[in-house]
Design an enzyme around this catalytic site. Structure first.
Site, short mmCIF file in Angstrom:
data_model
loop_
_atom_site.label_atom_id
_atom_site.label_comp_id
_atom_site.label_asym_id
_atom_site.label_seq_id
_atom_site.Cartn_x
_atom_site.Cartn_y
_atom_site.Cartn_z
N GLU A 232 0.87 -1.18 0.00
CA GLU A 232 0.00 0.00 0.00
C GLU A 232 0.91 1.23 0.00
O GLU A 232 1.79 1.33 0.86
CB GLU A 232 -0.88 0.03 1.24
CG GLU A 232 -1.85 -1.13 1.35
CD GLU A 232 -2.59 -1.09 2.69
OE1 GLU A 232 -3.48 -0.24 2.84
OE2 GLU A 232 -2.24 -1.88 3.57
N ARG A 447 5.21 -13.81 9.19
CA ARG A 447 5.79 -12.48 9.05
C ARG A 447 7.04 -12.37 9.91
O ARG A 447 7.25 -13.14 10.85
CB ARG A 447 4.78 -11.39 9.42
CG ARG A 447 4.34 -11.37 10.85
CD ARG A 447 3.30 -10.29 11.10
NE ARG A 447 3.89 -8.97 10.90
CZ ARG A 447 3.16 -7.87 10.75
NH1 ARG A 447 1.83 -7.93 10.74
NH2 ARG A 447 3.74 -6.70 10.60
N LYS A 457 2.76 2.08 10.80
CA LYS A 457 2.80 3.42 10.23
C LYS A 457 2.32 4.46 11.24
O LYS A 457 2.92 5.52 11.40
CB LYS A 457 1.93 3.47 8.97
CG LYS A 457 2.41 2.54 7.86
CD LYS A 457 1.32 2.26 6.86
CE LYS A 457 1.72 1.12 5.93
NZ LYS A 457 0.63 0.64 5.11
#
Length: 736
Positions: A232, A447, A457
């Site tokens: 993204e 992950r 973020k």
């Protein structure tokens, strides 16, 4: 079912076959078919059963071709004892000379394997018994020599491989560490489906159109592996993304395929051009070239057309529940779920024309996901211009709707994503099948997380806003831009991902493991220089020349063939304050009154003659004499120094947070901002560095002898270079 054919008593062999069939068959619709063959004694061995299971897995559509199935499974094939005897005789005859020479040390498995190849459906146990019998007949009983263990052959030592610089991995050669990652990913290919064989994947949904769609897919791709990295563009990539980049690009590379870089640009409110640029820069910095750079927005027209089709098929509807109402896992069912198709089509068109405000209407899909989430949103209203499409759209698709369809459009073979997306796998398959389009396979992997940091973020933005860090590329962060600025080579990050491995489990790693990878690469790549962080002036009163001498310093002391650089050696030099003490206590080996030291590379030993102090009693200068190393007594230590140096600023970094898990309330009750390390940055404003680095550019890397590895910071300007310490020369035992 078997008892109806065989009666109440089943023999053990039949029972074992029935159990294996039930346990190993993923799709139960063929269980009755297989049980019939076992009950009729037409599938008699585990070998035949394995072939049968593979056949039904490879032929998902009904009806099965019975004649082809029986041929593939050896039904009706009768292997006689005489055939087995003849096959074993032929194999032993072929290897007779080696058997007589090696006797019972010969690899008997080779004989059984070759005999099995000649008689595919023969019973393995019967073949083994025949091999044992014929070998005994040829060699006789085992002797004492036969019973001794065969000595192991000494492994040949491999010549050291010259480490290669990381080039673009898409078209270039890989270094040794990168090969290890690619080898892992080639291994993963054994677990994953082959292109075009999506239906062999557990949980993959087969429809009447699946095989035709896969045939079209293969015609387009030529059987090529296709992956994609779909970030993204609303933030900077971090160390966790490095694993995703390596996995997606690396898997394609390891298997002769291609990887797309596709921006998931479906939320214009949060997207900025700087993120698009930084993401591509980081992908290429890690050594990868995308096969193509695409955007979800490239497909907005097609996605909208498919949304209309989904409504027409009764699989989507326009809903007016508020966002707050449909949050969570147990929201109330939508009262608009069963509204007429024509009504939803008109309302969806009104959404597109901007007749609904934000939050007043959504398009929802009719399905329940693995995690219990019901009817995920496909489209929502947002009156925000898009960076690529401008004001054309005021409705934007969601991840749940967009992702699988973009994968389908690009004919992705392996949609690789982290484990948290497993709950979306059913919606992924459902949506492609609901629209009768090619359906890729989603595969999940664990992950990568690091301790002592935050990567979200939102939290990095808070760190920037509060002044805890300067920006996304602050070298104390673990974003990829920050790691590059600090001086971490891309090869070190790729090697770190290789060491973490291709795991399904989530991996949480210590930062010192990444630092160790950096040291390995920098030791090979970073030329040596000398710098002094806290300078102490030293005047050599017996300097042997009227002007500066030139000293040759090897760029890589362990390999002088890689060149030298010159540094001046003058009457005035500077050493580290910490390399001098007025009193030398036990164990101290550096400069002190009565304790000389050698100067690295200069060929001289200096001895203190006079100590000069300021009014506060602080030592500000030393006067020393020097003697050639070859005539002086060997000193206890050699120290680094600079002469006629360049002024520079050096930034020394430590961990940004004090605790391993700054986001864990049980570990840090006050929140991550309360856990900041006050000593995470120390700036040495008056450092000095030798003139060999004068022409260095931002991101050039050096080893400052005895101090660590350093990288030129982009803040450098004419007359004042700035260096970031990447890592120390050795791991701090307290951090391990």
């Amino acid at each position: 079912q078997a008892r109806s054919a065989l009666g109440p008593a089943l023999d053990k062999a039949t029972g074992t076959l029935l159990y294996n069939a039930a346990a190993r068959l993923k799709d139960p619709k063929h269980l009755g078919f297989l049980v019939d063959y076992i009950a009729r004694r037409e599938i008699l061995t585990d070998l035949q059963l394995s072939a049968a299971l593979e056949y039904v897995k490879s032929h998902p559509l009904e009806p099965l071709d019975v004649a082809d199935f029986e041929r593939a499974c050896g039904v009706g094939v009768c292997i006689t004892p005489e055939q087995i005897e003849e096959a074993v005789e032929a194999v032993i005859s072929k290897h007779r000379a080696e058997l007589l020479a090696e006797r019972y040390h010969f690899n008997m498995g080779l004989l059984m394997g070759e005999a099995r190849n000649r008689l595919q459906w023969a019973d393995g146990k019967t073949i083994k018994n025949e091999v044992d019998l014929q070998v005994l007949h040829l060699l006789g009983p085992k002797t004492e020599a036969d019973l001794e263990k065969k000595p192991k052959a000494a492994k040949a030592r491999l010549a050291p491989v010259e480490k290669q610089k990381a080039a673009v991995v898409e078209n270039g050669d890989m270094g040794t560490e990168m090969q290890s990652l690619l080898e892992q990913l080639r291994g993963e290919a054994l677990k994953f489906h082959k292109p075009g064989e999506n239906y062999k994947t557990e949980g993959y949904v087969v429809t009447p159109n699946t095989m035709a769609l896969l045939k079209q897919h293969l015609a387009i791709t030529g059987g090529q592996v296709r992956t994609r990295f779909p970030p993204e563009p609303n933030g900077i990539l971090h160390i966790g993304h490095a694993k995703a980049i390596n996995f997606n690009f690396g898997y394609a590379k390891a298997n002769g395929g291609v990887c797309f870089l596709r921006y998931d640009d479906t939320n214009p409110e949060k997207e900025e051009e700087k993120y698009f640029t930084a993401i591509r820069e980081m992908v290429e910095w890690l050594g990868y070239q995308p096969y193509a750079v695409t955007h979800a927005s490239d497909y907005f027209d097609q996605l909208y057309t498919w949304a209309l089709e989904l409504i027409r098929r009764g699989q989507a509807y326009v809903c007016h529940q508020k966002v707050e109402e449909i949050k969570g896992h147990n929201p109330p069912p939508s009262p608009w779920r069963d509204r007429p198709v024509e009504e939803s089509l008109l309302l969806f068109e009104d959404m597109r024309k901007g007749k609904f405000g934000e939050g007043e209407a959504t398009l929802r899909m009719k399905l329940v996901m693995e995690d219990g989430k019901m009817d995920p949103v496909a489209y929502r209203v947002k009156f925000t211009p898009h960076h690529r499409t401008g004001d054309k759209w005021c409705i934007y698709p969601t991840y749940d709707y967009t992702h699988c369809l973009c994968d389908s459009i690009e004919h992705i073979t392996h949609s690789l994503c982290t484990k948290e997306f497993q709950a979306r796998r059913s919606s992924y398959f459902w949506l492609c099948n609901a629209l009768d389009v090619y359906c890729p396979v989603q595969w999940e992997y664990g992950r990568l997380n690091l301790l002592y940091t935050v990567v979200s973020k939102r939290k990095i933005i808070r760190l920037v806003e509060t002044g805890a860090v300067r920006d996304w590329d602050d070298p104390r962060l673990f974003t990829l831009t920050a790691l590059r600025r600090r001086g971490f080579p891309p090869e070190a990050i790729n090697n770190f991902c290789a060491r973490v491995g291709v795991t399904v489990a989530q991996a949480t790693m210590e930062p010192h493991l990444l630092e160790a990878c950096a040291r390995e690469v920098l030791n090979e790549q970073a030329p040596r220089a000398m710098a002094v962080l806290e300078p102490l002036k030293v005047t050599i009163t017996s300097f042997p020349a009227s002007k500066a001498l030139e000293v040759l310093v090897p760029n890589f002391p362990a390999d002088e063939s890689r060149g030298f650089h010159k540094v001046p050696f003058h009457q005035t030099i500077y050493i580290e304050e910490t390399d001098f003490r007025e009193e030398a206590d036990k164990g101290y080996k550096r400069l002190a009154p009565g304790q000389p030291v050698g100067l690295r590379h200069a060929g001289y030993v200096i001895t203190v003659q006079n100590i000069i102090k300021d009014v506060s009693g602080r030592v500000i200068e030393l006067e020393v004499t020097c003697t050639k190393s070859d005539v002086a007594e060997k000193p206890k230590a050699f120290i680094h120094w600079v002469s006629e140096p360049l002024a520079c600023e050096v930034r020394l970094y430590e961990r940004l947070f004090l605790h391993k898990n700054p986001e864990d309330p049980s570990e840090v009750p006050g929140g991550f901002l309360s856990d900041l390390n006050p000593d995470s940055l120390r700036v040495m404003h008056n450092a000095l560095v030798d003139t060999s680095v004068r022409s260095a550019r931002p991101f050039d890397k050096f080893q400052f002898e005895r101090l660590g590895y350093f990288s030129v910071d982009p803040d450098s300007k004419e007359g004042k270079m700035v260096f970031n310490r990447t890592v120390t020369l050795k791991e701090d035992p307290g951090k391990a």
